[in-house]
Design a protein around this motif. Structure first.
Motif, mmCIF file in Angstrom:
data_model
loop_
_atom_site.group_PDB
_atom_site.id
_atom_site.type_symbol
_atom_site.label_atom_id
_atom_site.label_comp_id
_atom_site.label_asym_id
_atom_site.label_seq_id
_atom_site.Cartn_x
_atom_site.Cartn_y
_atom_site.Cartn_z
ATOM 1 N N MET A 182 -39.821 -5.552 -64.808
ATOM 2 C CA MET A 182 -38.527 -5.834 -65.377
ATOM 3 C C MET A 182 -38.192 -4.720 -66.355
ATOM 4 O O MET A 182 -39.012 -4.331 -67.180
ATOM 5 C CB MET A 182 -38.545 -7.182 -66.096
ATOM 6 N N GLY A 183 -36.994 -4.234 -66.288
ATOM 7 C CA GLY A 183 -36.550 -3.167 -67.166
ATOM 8 C C GLY A 183 -35.474 -3.635 -68.133
ATOM 9 O O GLY A 183 -35.125 -4.816 -68.198
ATOM 10 N N THR A 184 -34.927 -2.692 -68.871
ATOM 11 C CA THR A 184 -33.906 -2.992 -69.880
ATOM 12 C C THR A 184 -32.686 -3.659 -69.262
ATOM 13 O O THR A 184 -32.161 -4.637 -69.804
ATOM 14 C CB THR A 184 -33.496 -1.696 -70.606
ATOM 15 N N TRP A 216 -29.315 -8.474 -68.558
ATOM 16 C CA TRP A 216 -28.692 -9.448 -67.657
ATOM 17 C C TRP A 216 -29.116 -10.863 -68.046
ATOM 18 O O TRP A 216 -28.292 -11.765 -68.138
ATOM 19 C CB TRP A 216 -29.086 -9.150 -66.207
ATOM 20 N N PHE A 217 -30.418 -11.076 -68.281
ATOM 21 C CA PHE A 217 -30.899 -12.400 -68.674
ATOM 22 C C PHE A 217 -30.285 -12.836 -69.998
ATOM 23 O O PHE A 217 -29.924 -13.997 -70.173
ATOM 24 C CB PHE A 217 -32.433 -12.430 -68.747
ATOM 25 N N GLY A 238 -23.853 -15.608 -72.646
ATOM 26 C CA GLY A 238 -22.521 -15.251 -72.167
ATOM 27 C C GLY A 238 -22.129 -13.861 -72.618
ATOM 28 O O GLY A 238 -22.942 -13.099 -73.138
ATOM 29 N N ASP A 239 -20.876 -13.545 -72.458
ATOM 30 C CA ASP A 239 -20.394 -12.210 -72.803
ATOM 31 C C ASP A 239 -19.685 -12.177 -74.147
ATOM 32 O O ASP A 239 -18.926 -11.269 -74.428
ATOM 33 C CB ASP A 239 -19.444 -11.700 -71.711
#
Length: 111
Positions: free
Chosen positions: A1-3, A8-9, A15-16
C-alpha cells in the motif's frame, strides 16, 4: 500500500470535506481521552495499525477510561467478520458481545 492508497482510504473515512488527521476523526490525537465511554479494543497480530490501536488502549486506561483490550494472535486486519473461517473470529465476536453486555447491563466492562 502506498501514499495514494492511504489517501483514498482516508477520504472513504472522512469524505472530501477537508477534515485533517488531527481532528476528531482521530481520537488518539485528542488532548485528553478522559471522560470517554468504556472501550473494548480488538487488535490482530498481523495488522499495520495494531501498534497504534494498542497505544490508544493504553492511553485510554491512563486517562481513567475503562478499557478492555484483546490481541488475537495469528489474525490479520478484518478477521473479525470471518467467523465461518476462523475460530478466533468467533471468539472475538463473543468477547466483544461480553463487553457490550457488561456495559449495557451493569455499566462496567468485565475483567
Amino acid at each position: 500500500m502506498g501514499t495514494a492508497d492511504a489517501q483514498w482510504f482516508w477520504r472513504q473515512y472522512v469524505g472530501d470535506g477537508g477534515i485533517t488527521p488531527g481532528s476528531l476523526a482521530v481520537p488518539f490525537k485528542a488532548a485528553t481521552l478522559a471522560g470517554l465511554a468504556p472501550a473494548h479494543v480488538i487488535t490482530a497480530e498481523v495488522d499495520c495499525p495494531r501498534d497504534d490501536a494498542e497505544a490508544y488502549a493504553r492511553r485510554l486506561g491512563a486517562a481513567g477510561v475503562p478499557v478492555r483490550h484483546r490481541r488475537y494472535r495469528g489474525m490479520y486486519h478484518g478477521f473479525f467478520t470471518e467467523t465461518d473461517a476462523f475460530t478466533k473470529a468467533t471468539e472475538a465476536v463473543a468477547d466483544a458481545c461480553t463487553s457490550l453486555r457488561g456495559v449495557f447491563t451493569d455499566g462496567v466492562l468485565p475483567a
